[in-house]
Structures are given as structure tokens and as C-alpha cells.
Enzyme design. Structure first.
Site, short mmCIF file in Angstrom:
data_model
loop_
_atom_site.label_atom_id
_atom_site.label_comp_id
_atom_site.label_asym_id
_atom_site.label_seq_id
_atom_site.Cartn_x
_atom_site.Cartn_y
_atom_site.Cartn_z
N GLU A 10 -5.21 -8.59 3.59
CA GLU A 10 -4.25 -10.00 4.45
C GLU A 10 -5.43 -10.44 5.21
OE1 GLU A 10 -1.39 -8.88 7.36
OE2 GLU A 10 -2.48 -10.17 8.51
N HIS A 21 1.06 -1.10 -0.09
CA HIS A 21 0.07 -0.03 -0.07
C HIS A 21 0.75 1.12 -0.24
CE1 HIS A 21 -3.29 -2.57 1.64
NE2 HIS A 21 -3.61 -2.50 0.43
N HIS A 81 -9.35 -5.61 4.76
CA HIS A 81 -8.00 -5.62 4.60
C HIS A 81 -7.73 -6.91 3.75
CE1 HIS A 81 -3.54 -5.72 4.87
NE2 HIS A 81 -3.70 -4.34 4.90
N HIS A 130 0.77 -9.81 1.21
CA HIS A 130 -0.45 -9.76 1.89
C HIS A 130 -1.20 -11.29 1.68
CE1 HIS A 130 -0.52 -5.44 0.84
NE2 HIS A 130 -0.53 -5.44 1.80
N ASN A 161 -0.46 -0.82 8.63
CA ASN A 161 0.42 -0.57 9.55
C ASN A 161 1.04 0.83 9.77
OD1 ASN A 161 3.36 -0.15 8.33
ND2 ASN A 161 2.40 -1.61 7.09
N SER A 181 -2.10 1.97 3.75
CA SER A 181 -1.41 1.02 4.52
C SER A 181 -1.67 1.06 6.03
CB SER A 181 0.16 1.65 4.52
OG SER A 181 0.86 1.25 5.53
S1 SF4 Z 1 4.78 -5.77 8.11
FE1 SF4 Z 1 5.35 -7.85 9.02
S2 SF4 Z 1 3.73 -9.36 8.24
FE2 SF4 Z 1 3.58 -7.46 7.08
S3 SF4 Z 1 4.87 -7.99 5.14
FE3 SF4 Z 1 6.40 -6.86 6.72
S4 SF4 Z 1 7.15 -8.51 7.70
FE4 SF4 Z 1 5.52 -9.39 6.81
#
Ligand code: SF4
Length: 287
Positions: A124, A40, A122, A72, A225, A223
Site C-alpha cells: 500500500e 495478506h 508494504h 492495497h 493490520n 498482514s
Molecule cells: S483495512 Fe481499511 S483501508 Fe485496508 S482494505 Fe480494509 S477498509 Fe480498506
């Protein structure tokens, strides 16, 4: 004004691996397609396009070129569909996501109902959901646990999380599950499927947020994260902006700031982080 970067930021192992695998495959084959955005982050997608990786939105858009599965991951039904169409597959699923998929399958194989703590929209989570074969629900917030569990949910319950959730939120989710639904549960298995890269970036962001008077979190708006990093930063009480690129930074944010912190999500390339740091210094008010 001083700009301080978080101790852990930017590309994680899984994204770096996926980008390298796709670039390598495109170099070898001339051109490949990617089922959805690789990560993302728009800059990474542009860079890959220039190397011969074209993003396609659906299985219907497949042609004769190999098809890359993104970091993902996907559910087994998508893999079967690709195989039935005779597509050559470049599987860049992050190993940490693969582990979560395998746990979802193992738990349902053993008769557990599965609860995934994460965003059902999402990519994933949709993939992990596919591996859980039916007896599975997804919850985005702990508050959703206040509703009754579905009648079909077995008394043996397995819980896992979207890899990019925070440790604190996942722990609270599990606590609430036990508090509200103890009467339903005969056995509870909690699988920690959180990603170390994500949790260490969150810890570094939290630490930095206490040292500075403004935080800029860099990464794609889609994204998960990166958005979580911005949440972690705001939860420390510091003013926080989430930007996709350096051009979004507004000089007015920097008035009266002595220290500005920079954090970046796991799909944010170094070049974008460097541009943000350079622009912050360029816009810093002169004393
Ligand atoms: S954040 Fe963690 S789970 Fe996601 S792609 Fe990166 S290493 Fe893999």
C-alpha cells in the site's frame, strides 16, 4: 474457560469488496490474474484460486487474462504499464487507499513535500509513494525523525499515514515532527488517512485485552493490520499470540486461563475465526 470475540473483527469493507469483485470477474471471464496476493491471508488466496483467480508476482507474468489490482492499490507507473500492455484491469483498490493516493498527488501538485508514516516495504505504501511523484519520504518509526530532513524537502510539508497505522502512533509521529523540525517547516498539513475499520478493530481489541487473561490475534503473518492488533493487545500488558490458523494454538497457552480473547485482522475470513474459537474450546483444560 470462556472465549470472547472482539466486538469488531475480521473482514473489513475493503477486503470484502475486493474479494467479491475478483470472484465476480473470474465467474464472468472464466479466469483472471491478480497482481500480488489479494490480501495478506493464505486462506483467502486459496479460496480465490479455487474460484479462478491466479496470483502473479510481477507484470512480466501477465498473459491474456484480465489483471486485478488488489485492495492495497498500485502507483500510476504500474497502471501505465498495464495499459501499455493492453491488459483489461479489474481495479479493487480500497476506496480508503485511493483517498490516501489522491492526497499524496494533490499535496505534491500543490508544492508540498510529503512524509508518509508507514512501512516502506508494504505494498500500500509503495503505491501511495508512486502518486506523490518524487518529493516524498517514508518513515516507519517516529525515531527516524531525529535525523535531518533531506535538503530537497520543501518547507511546506504534508504528512499522511499508512491506513492501518494506529491513531496513537500517528499522533506521536506528528508531535515529534513538530518538536524536532519546527525550524524547517513553514506550513504543515496533516491528512488523517487512517482507516476507520482498522481503528475500530484496534479499539475493540484494546477494550477486550483488559477483560481477559490471554489474547489470540488471528490473521496472516504478512498482514500489517493484524500485526498492529497484536501490538495493541501486548501494549495493554496481556499475553498475546498471533496465529494464522487454529492449528497453531498450543494447549499449554490455556493452562490457568479463565477468559481468552480473540481478535482478527481485516483480511481474516469468518471461517478461520470460527475455527480458532472452536479449537480454543476444544483445548480448554477441564476443571
Ligand atoms: S483495512 Fe481499511 S483501508 Fe485496508 S482494505 Fe480494509 S477498509 Fe480498506
Amino acid at each position: 474457560m470462556q472465549v470472547i470475540k472482539a466486538k469488531e473483527l475480521g473482514f473489513c469493507m475493503g477486503v470484502r469488496r475486493a474479494v467479491e469483485m475478483m470472484e465476480g470477474a473470474a465467474d464472468k471471464m472464466g479466469s483472471i490474474t491478480s497482481l500480488g496476493s489479494t490480501v495478506h491471508n493464505p486462506q483467502v488466496v486459496d479460496q480465490l484460486r479455487s474460484r479462478g483467480v491466479e496470483v502473479i508476482a510481477t507484470l512480466e507474468a501477465i498473459d491474456t487474462r484480465p489483471v486485478a489490482i488488489t485492495a492495497h492499490g498500485v502507483g500510476p507507473q504500474v497502471l501505465r504499464e498495464l495499459e501499455s500492455r493492453g491488459a483489461a484491469i479489474v481495479d479493487t483498490t480500497c476506496p480508503i487507499v485511493t483517498r490516501a493516493q489522491q492526497w499524496a498527488k494533490k499535496l505534491t501538485d500543490e508544492g508540498f513535500g510529503v512524509i508518509i508514516f508507514g512501512d516502506p516495504e508494504h505494498k500500500e505504501v509503495r503505491g501511495i509513494l508512486g502518486w506523490a511523484q518524487g518529493k516524498v519520504i517514508t518513515m516507519k518509526t517516529a525515531a527516524e525523525l531525529d535525523a535531518p530532513l533531506p535538503d530537497w524537502m520543501p518547507s511546506r510539508v504534508g504528512v499522511l499515514s499508512q491506513t492501518t497505522e494506529t491513531e496513537g502512533h500517528f499522533a506521536l509521529f506528528v508531535q515529534r515532527l513538530l518538536t524536532v523540525h519546527m525550524d524547517h517547516i513553514s506550513e504543515l498539513r496533516v491528512i488523517n488517512t487512517l482507516c476507520n475499520a482498522t481503528t475500530s478493530q484496534q479499539a475493540a481489541t484494546e477494550e477486550l485485552a483488559h477483560e481477559v487473561d490471554l489474547m489470540v490475534v488471528v490473521g496472516g503473518r504478512e498482514s500489517a493490520n493484524t500485526r498492529h492488533l497484536a501490538d495493541v493487545s501486548r501494549e495493554q500488558g496481556v499475553e498475546t499470540y498471533h496465529v494464522e490458523s487454529a492449528t497453531e494454538i498450543d494447549a499449554s497457552w490455556l493452562t490457568g486461563r479463565a477468559k481468552v480473547g480473540v481478535a482478527a485482522g481485516a483480511s481474516t475470513p469468518d471461517t478461520v475465526i470460527d475455527d480458532v474459537v472452536a479449537r480454543l474450546y476444544a483445548l480448554a483444560p477441564s476443571t
